[in-house]
Design a protein around this motif. Structure first.
Motif, PDB file in Angstrom:
ATOM      1  N   THR A 115       0.826  -1.208   0.000  1.00  0.00           N
ATOM      2  CA  THR A 115       0.000   0.000   0.000  1.00  0.00           C
ATOM      3  C   THR A 115       0.859   1.257   0.000  1.00  0.00           C
ATOM      4  N   VAL A 116       1.881   1.281   0.857  1.00  0.00           N
ATOM      5  CA  VAL A 116       2.769   2.440   0.938  1.00  0.00           C
ATOM      6  C   VAL A 116       3.534   2.622  -0.371  1.00  0.00           C
ATOM      7  N   ALA A 117       3.932   1.514  -0.993  1.00  0.00           N
ATOM      8  CA  ALA A 117       4.649   1.609  -2.270  1.00  0.00           C
ATOM      9  C   ALA A 117       3.761   2.231  -3.348  1.00  0.00           C
ATOM     10  N   LEU A 118       2.503   1.818  -3.412  1.00  0.00           N
ATOM     11  CA  LEU A 118       1.577   2.384  -4.395  1.00  0.00           C
ATOM     12  C   LEU A 118       1.269   3.847  -4.080  1.00  0.00           C
ATOM     13  N   TYR A 119       1.119   4.151  -2.795  1.00  0.00           N
ATOM     14  CA  TYR A 119       0.901   5.530  -2.353  1.00  0.00           C
ATOM     15  C   TYR A 119       2.077   6.410  -2.764  1.00  0.00           C
ATOM     16  N   GLY A 120       3.293   5.937  -2.541  1.00  0.00           N
ATOM     17  CA  GLY A 120       4.480   6.707  -2.884  1.00  0.00           C
ATOM     18  C   GLY A 120       4.675   6.856  -4.380  1.00  0.00           C
ATOM     19  N   ALA A 121       4.428   5.782  -5.121  1.00  0.00           N
ATOM     20  CA  ALA A 121       4.570   5.862  -6.575  1.00  0.00           C
ATOM     21  C   ALA A 121       3.579   6.864  -7.169  1.00  0.00           C
ATOM     22  N   ALA A 122       2.335   6.860  -6.657  1.00  0.00           N
ATOM     23  CA  ALA A 122       1.341   7.824  -7.120  1.00  0.00           C
ATOM     24  C   ALA A 122       1.761   9.245  -6.765  1.00  0.00           C
ATOM     25  N   LEU A 123       2.330   9.420  -5.590  1.00  0.00           N
ATOM     26  CA  LEU A 123       2.793  10.736  -5.152  1.00  0.00           C
ATOM     27  C   LEU A 123       3.895  11.262  -6.067  1.00  0.00           C
ATOM     28  N   GLY A 124       4.850  10.418  -6.381  1.00  0.00           N
ATOM     29  CA  GLY A 124       5.935  10.837  -7.260  1.00  0.00           C
ATOM     30  C   GLY A 124       5.449  11.170  -8.656  1.00  0.00           C
TER      31      GLY A 124
ATOM     32  N   LEU B 180      -3.966  16.276 -16.656  1.00  0.00           N
ATOM     33  CA  LEU B 180      -4.935  15.200 -16.472  1.00  0.00           C
ATOM     34  C   LEU B 180      -4.287  13.976 -15.828  1.00  0.00           C
ATOM     35  N   SER B 181      -3.038  13.695 -16.213  1.00  0.00           N
ATOM     36  CA  SER B 181      -2.313  12.589 -15.581  1.00  0.00           C
ATOM     37  C   SER B 181      -2.115  12.869 -14.101  1.00  0.00           C
ATOM     38  N   ALA B 182      -1.794  14.123 -13.772  1.00  0.00           N
ATOM     39  CA  ALA B 182      -1.634  14.496 -12.367  1.00  0.00           C
ATOM     40  C   ALA B 182      -2.939  14.294 -11.602  1.00  0.00           C
ATOM     41  N   ALA B 183      -4.073  14.575 -12.258  1.00  0.00           N
ATOM     42  CA  ALA B 183      -5.375  14.372 -11.622  1.00  0.00           C
ATOM     43  C   ALA B 183      -5.597  12.898 -11.288  1.00  0.00           C
ATOM     44  N   VAL B 184      -5.269  12.020 -12.241  1.00  0.00           N
ATOM     45  CA  VAL B 184      -5.426  10.582 -12.016  1.00  0.00           C
ATOM     46  C   VAL B 184      -4.520  10.121 -10.867  1.00  0.00           C
ATOM     47  N   PHE B 185      -3.281  10.573 -10.877  1.00  0.00           N
ATOM     48  CA  PHE B 185      -2.350  10.161  -9.831  1.00  0.00           C
ATOM     49  C   PHE B 185      -2.736  10.747  -8.471  1.00  0.00           C
ATOM     50  N   TRP B 186      -3.324  11.950  -8.467  1.00  0.00           N
ATOM     51  CA  TRP B 186      -3.766  12.538  -7.204  1.00  0.00           C
ATOM     52  C   TRP B 186      -4.903  11.698  -6.612  1.00  0.00           C
ATOM     53  N   ALA B 187      -5.852  11.279  -7.458  1.00  0.00           N
ATOM     54  CA  ALA B 187      -6.933  10.426  -6.973  1.00  0.00           C
ATOM     55  C   ALA B 187      -6.376   9.120  -6.405  1.00  0.00           C
ATOM     56  N   THR B 188      -5.395   8.543  -7.099  1.00  0.00           N
ATOM     57  CA  THR B 188      -4.771   7.309  -6.620  1.00  0.00           C
ATOM     58  C   THR B 188      -4.054   7.531  -5.298  1.00  0.00           C
TER      59      THR B 188
END
Length: 291
Positions: free
Chosen positions: A70-79, A151-159
């Motif tokens: 979970t933390v890995a996915l959270y961090g990858a989305a953040l980056g 738009l990509s940033a929007a998707v990653f922010w939601a994630t």
């Protein structure tokens, strides 16, 4: 929960968006011309990760395999969110980029809602964001690559919101520091490949450290405090204060004039933020009081 404590999430998000606006403005002014959007993201996220790793020392806490994923996915989305957003700022106006990016948290708020009142707050916030779009810019002539990055940033922010909520049972310092470490692994190689040795300039390193503290380490930590106390939809709506705070900072620091329409947008967004906070707290109290 006391009445004063119920305002902690809203104050945390207000502090986060204020620091983020200050840091992002500083980064675009001082770092973009020298190391570009990729290099700026690298020094910002890289230093943020280093600061929080040293401060929180997350290796002190145990981490299950499920939480690590979970933390890995959270961090990858953040980056990816940070990199995409800074890339969008190269070719489209800041206000429009923010408005497009906010499709992410608003989508989370909409799809997570179950009560009619939740949809009212979403619509109120969306109306305010629409009014905050800068006048004088023809959206049809915006650079397609810049819009795609936003738009990509929007998707990653939601994630980021979704996986941040899943990790919110962990200590905030634990999840945020490890998440930023993963984010750095995502963006630093991109920044190094683009900017190369320019990233080693003492001035760039010093500026990057300041930007990291103001625009990443502080906001992300405050956001995790809010995520621990709010549902995803309430967080998404309250985070929509960012364009309003940015407009106020521009007035106070840059002397930029705000039109009546922009002031109306601020009122709508703040109303949605406060309303979602009150609704979330009442819902939580009703749930806890239920037999």
């Amino acid at each position: 929960m006391s009445r004063h404590t119920s305002f902690i999430p809203m104050l945390a998000i207000l502090g986060a968006v204020t620091a983020l606006g200050l840091g992002t403005s500083w980064a675009k002014h001082s770092l973009f011309p020298v190391v570009g959007a990729q290099g700026t993201t690298a020094v910002r996220v890289g230093f943020s990760a280093l600061l929080l790793l040293l401060f929180w020392r997350p290796w002190r806490w145990a981490l299950s395999a499920a939480d690590a994923r979970t933390v890995a996915l959270y961090g990858a989305a953040l980056g990816a969110m940070n990199l995409s957003f800074y890339m969008s700022l190269r070719t489209i106006p800041f206000g429009i980029a923010v408005a497009i990016e906010f499709a992410g948290p608003l989508a989370v708020a909409l799809f997570s809602s179950r009560r009619p009142l939740d949809f009212a707050w979403v619509l109120l916030a969306a109306s305010g964001l629409g009014l905050l779009l800068p006048l004088g810019h023809d959206l049809s002539t915006l650079d397609p690559a810049g819009v795609l990055c936003a738009l990509s940033a929007a998707v990653f922010w939601a994630t980021y919101i979704i996986f941040g909520k899943r990790a919110s049972h962990l200590h905030a310092g634990h999840s945020v520091s490890l998440g930023l470490f993963v984010a750095a692994l995502v963006v630093v190689p991109v920044g190094v490949a683009h900017a190369g040795s320019a990233l080693l300039s003492p001035l760039i390193l010093a500026t990057g450290l300041g930007v990291a503290l103001i625009s990443s380490a502080i906001p992300i930590s405050l956001e995790m405090v809010a995520l621990k106390r709010l549902s995803p939809q309430a967080f998404g709506i309250m985070a929509s204060m960012e364009p309003a705070v940015a407009a106020l900072l521009a007035l106070l620091l840059l002397g930029e004039y705000l039109s009546a329409m922009q002031w109306l947008a601020i009122v709508l967004i703040v109303a949605a933020s406060v309303g979602s906070s009150v609704t979330a707290q009442r819902s939580k109290r009703q749930y806890m009081a239920a037999p």
